[in-house]
Design an enzyme around this catalytic site. Sequence first.
Site, PDB file in Angstrom:
ATOM      1  N   LYS A   1      18.542  32.995 -30.539  1.00  0.00           N
ATOM      2  CA  LYS A   1      18.121  32.089 -29.462  1.00  0.00           C
ATOM      3  C   LYS A   1      16.929  31.282 -29.962  1.00  0.00           C
ATOM      4  CE  LYS A   1      16.013  32.019 -24.792  1.00  0.00           C
ATOM      5  NZ  LYS A   1      15.648  32.791 -23.580  1.00  0.00           N
TER       6      LYS A   1
ATOM      7  N   ASP B   1      10.445  27.130 -22.932  1.00  0.00           N
ATOM      8  CA  ASP B   1      11.210  27.450 -21.727  1.00  0.00           C
ATOM      9  C   ASP B   1      10.342  27.259 -20.483  1.00  0.00           C
ATOM     10  OD1 ASP B   1      12.969  28.385 -19.844  1.00  0.00           O
ATOM     11  OD2 ASP B   1      12.912  30.485 -20.508  1.00  0.00           O
TER      12      ASP B   1
ATOM     13  N   LYS C   1       9.518  28.045 -13.813  1.00  0.00           N
ATOM     14  CA  LYS C   1       8.722  29.268 -13.905  1.00  0.00           C
ATOM     15  C   LYS C   1       7.411  29.077 -13.165  1.00  0.00           C
ATOM     16  CE  LYS C   1      10.358  31.055 -18.334  1.00  0.00           C
ATOM     17  NZ  LYS C   1      10.979  32.272 -17.790  1.00  0.00           N
TER      18      LYS C   1
ATOM     19  N   ASP D   1       9.872  31.452 -27.210  1.00  0.00           N
ATOM     20  CA  ASP D   1      11.243  31.726 -26.762  1.00  0.00           C
ATOM     21  C   ASP D   1      12.277  31.444 -27.860  1.00  0.00           C
ATOM     22  OD1 ASP D   1      12.706  32.840 -24.736  1.00  0.00           O
ATOM     23  OD2 ASP D   1      13.052  30.972 -23.648  1.00  0.00           O
TER      24      ASP D   1
ATOM     25  N   ASP E   1      16.774  28.925 -15.337  1.00  0.00           N
ATOM     26  CA  ASP E   1      15.880  29.710 -16.194  1.00  0.00           C
ATOM     27  C   ASP E   1      16.660  30.774 -16.977  1.00  0.00           C
ATOM     28  OD1 ASP E   1      13.521  30.455 -17.353  1.00  0.00           O
ATOM     29  OD2 ASP E   1      12.744  31.547 -15.601  1.00  0.00           O
TER      30      ASP E   1
ATOM     31  N   GLU F   1      18.675  30.319 -19.251  1.00  0.00           N
ATOM     32  CA  GLU F   1      19.205  29.320 -20.191  1.00  0.00           C
ATOM     33  C   GLU F   1      19.588  29.917 -21.537  1.00  0.00           C
ATOM     34  OE1 GLU F   1      16.122  30.059 -20.011  1.00  0.00           O
ATOM     35  OE2 GLU F   1      15.532  30.125 -22.117  1.00  0.00           O
TER      36      GLU F   1
ATOM     37  N   ARG G   1      21.191  32.602 -22.338  1.00  0.00           N
ATOM     38  CA  ARG G   1      22.591  33.050 -22.425  1.00  0.00           C
ATOM     39  C   ARG G   1      23.541  31.859 -22.546  1.00  0.00           C
ATOM     40  NH1 ARG G   1      21.745  36.135 -16.877  1.00  0.00           N
ATOM     41  NH2 ARG G   1      19.676  36.127 -17.822  1.00  0.00           N
TER      42      ARG G   1
HETATM   43  N1  BES Z   1      12.750  33.294 -21.880  1.00  0.00           N
HETATM   44  C1  BES Z   1      12.937  34.018 -20.684  1.00  0.00           C
HETATM   45  C2  BES Z   1      12.741  35.522 -20.852  1.00  0.00           C
HETATM   46  C3  BES Z   1      11.371  36.001 -21.237  1.00  0.00           C
HETATM   47  C4  BES Z   1      10.506  36.484 -20.274  1.00  0.00           C
HETATM   48  C5  BES Z   1      10.966  36.016 -22.547  1.00  0.00           C
HETATM   49  C6  BES Z   1       9.259  36.928 -20.625  1.00  0.00           C
HETATM   50  C7  BES Z   1       9.721  36.469 -22.906  1.00  0.00           C
HETATM   51  C8  BES Z   1       8.852  36.935 -21.947  1.00  0.00           C
HETATM   52  C9  BES Z   1      14.351  33.798 -20.143  1.00  0.00           C
HETATM   53  O1  BES Z   1      14.921  32.578 -20.436  1.00  0.00           O
HETATM   54  C10 BES Z   1      14.260  33.899 -18.649  1.00  0.00           C
HETATM   55  O2  BES Z   1      13.597  33.084 -18.075  1.00  0.00           O
HETATM   56  N2  BES Z   1      14.909  34.908 -18.072  1.00  0.00           N
HETATM   57  C11 BES Z   1      14.915  35.107 -16.674  1.00  0.00           C
HETATM   58  C12 BES Z   1      16.333  35.410 -16.268  1.00  0.00           C
HETATM   59  C13 BES Z   1      16.551  35.368 -14.803  1.00  0.00           C
HETATM   60  C14 BES Z   1      16.430  33.962 -14.288  1.00  0.00           C
HETATM   61  C15 BES Z   1      17.919  35.926 -14.499  1.00  0.00           C
HETATM   62  C16 BES Z   1      13.988  36.269 -16.334  1.00  0.00           C
HETATM   63  O3  BES Z   1      13.897  37.195 -17.129  1.00  0.00           O
HETATM   64  O4  BES Z   1      13.361  36.237 -15.298  1.00  0.00           O
HETATM   65 ZN    ZN Z   2      14.218  31.628 -22.179  1.00  0.00          ZN
HETATM   66 ZN    ZN Z   3      14.423  31.062 -19.038  1.00  0.00          ZN
END
Ligand code: BES
Ligand code: ZN
Ligand code: ZN
Length: 499
Positions: free
Chosen positions: A264, A269, A276, A287, A346, A348, A350
């Site tokens: 990834k 992000d 966020k 990220d 968010d 994204e 996947r």
């Molecule tokens: N890049 C984030 C995940 C992340 C969180 C990485 C904290 C490093 C530290 C990912 O893209 C994300 O935002 N995931 C969401 C998924 C949710 C919307 C289902 C999350 O983990 O809240």
């Molecule tokens: Zn992300």
């Molecule tokens: Zn994200």
Amino acid sequence: MNIAKQSTTLEQVATDVLIVGVQKHREQMSNWSALPTAFGEQINEWVNNGEISSEAKAITKLPIAGKSVKHILFVGLGEGKSLTAEVLRNAFGLVGKQLKASKKTAYTIWLESFVTENLTEEEAAFLAGEGIGLGFYKVNHYKTTSNEADTYLEDVHFVGASSAEEVAANYEVGHIYAEATNEARTLVNTPPNLLTATDLADYAEALGKQYGFEVEILNKAQMEELGMGAILSVNKGSVQEPRMITLKYKATENWEDVVSFVGKGVTYDTGGYSLKPRDSMIGMKGDMGGAAAVLGAMKIIGETRPNKNVMAVIGSTDNMVSGEALKPDDVITTLSGKTVEVFNTDAEGRLVLADAVTYAKQQGAHYLIDVATLTGGVIVALGTDKTGALTNNEAFFEKFMEATMDTNEFVWRFPLTENDKKRIRNSEFADLNNSPGRDGHMIFGGGFIGEFAEDTPWIHLDIAGTSDASAVHDLGPKGGTGVMVRTLASFIEQLAEEE
Ligand code: BES
Ligand code: ZN
Ligand code: ZN
């Protein structure tokens, strides 16, 4: 860096820093009498006064006045018989930090003092190269107030090694593992305005040229042509072009049994329209930690050249907002043809990985390992020192776990049940749902990627917790850790040896 291929004797040793392991109940090593008498006695005196600690990871630095050895760095190892590779690596990490702090770039390791019943000379040498290299790492900064020149490890010698050439070779491989991990750390630490998808692709291309990999970098028009609708949907809000990066390390005549690392590479992000909260956005320059891990591993592979076909595929873009950006409720078509209803922009990573995994399969992947800072859920479940995993193939995963035992990068597997898959496939308008809920969402994130791996043996590694350290640790500073670089490379080495 110069690694001496000949071992000197203690009587002859002349160095800035002599690195000596101190095992509990072996403080009075008879060998110390082999040291030039004057400082041999000095050491005995220190030992008797309790100035040298044999506690594991205790570092004691003492100067020797007017001798051929200027300083001795004593490294506490605890009880020799219970010393593990992990503790020794960490101890050498602290040594690396000490060398960096004192700007010492030339040093001599008294290897014999680190050997135990369970750790051979070769293992100790490897861990020294790895640990010192990792500990030596420093995060770049952009301050104008200090323009101090950086120091690099330059010269290493050994005393008390029985097979100096082998020891040097092992040390060197350890050092390569460290250097590659450090490069991955730097990628993670680089500010997002200075590391866009194009920059990441440039880096990968340079790496590919350096090691003779076959390189392919797809630009936006080429990605559109191929129908990479998932990664392109994430890119819609951005003014930066996306990139699909492929590096092929061809070890055999036929492109067979290919292990593919899929990273990834989200260079920033924001969350997109599912924005966020302001505090959670900080740090999202990291990220692309999965991409960094994959590139770091490829660097090691380029150096050590194992007999195994390996391919890296990295999907890279940032996740931004604009009038054009992806919206919740959008339905997109992925490269595989499967459609996705977007519930959360968010989620994204996947989407990016869906197309990267499909592309890896199109390019001949027989085994897939995706690496991604995918979910906050994995941090809630496992904290920041354990990587979360999923798999569709027990045997493949078991083998991978062996590699993690060698590198001591902790990986813990989550379940992925039929019920989870049902949730991932629960959409009124499309084949898949990119965010079926908060409950157990690490599994939904990884499981979504698994929908694209299909029957190809696959391991998912969620490094959201482990890719970025919030505080200093034995093997490095706060910031990018380069997690999984060592494990991915070591896994390939293990597979190559099996053949
Ligand atoms: N890049 C984030 C995940 C992340 C969180 C990485 C904290 C490093 C530290 C990912 O893209 C994300 O935002 N995931 C969401 C998924 C949710 C919307 C289902 C999350 O983990 O809240
Ligand atoms: Zn992300
Ligand atoms: Zn994200």
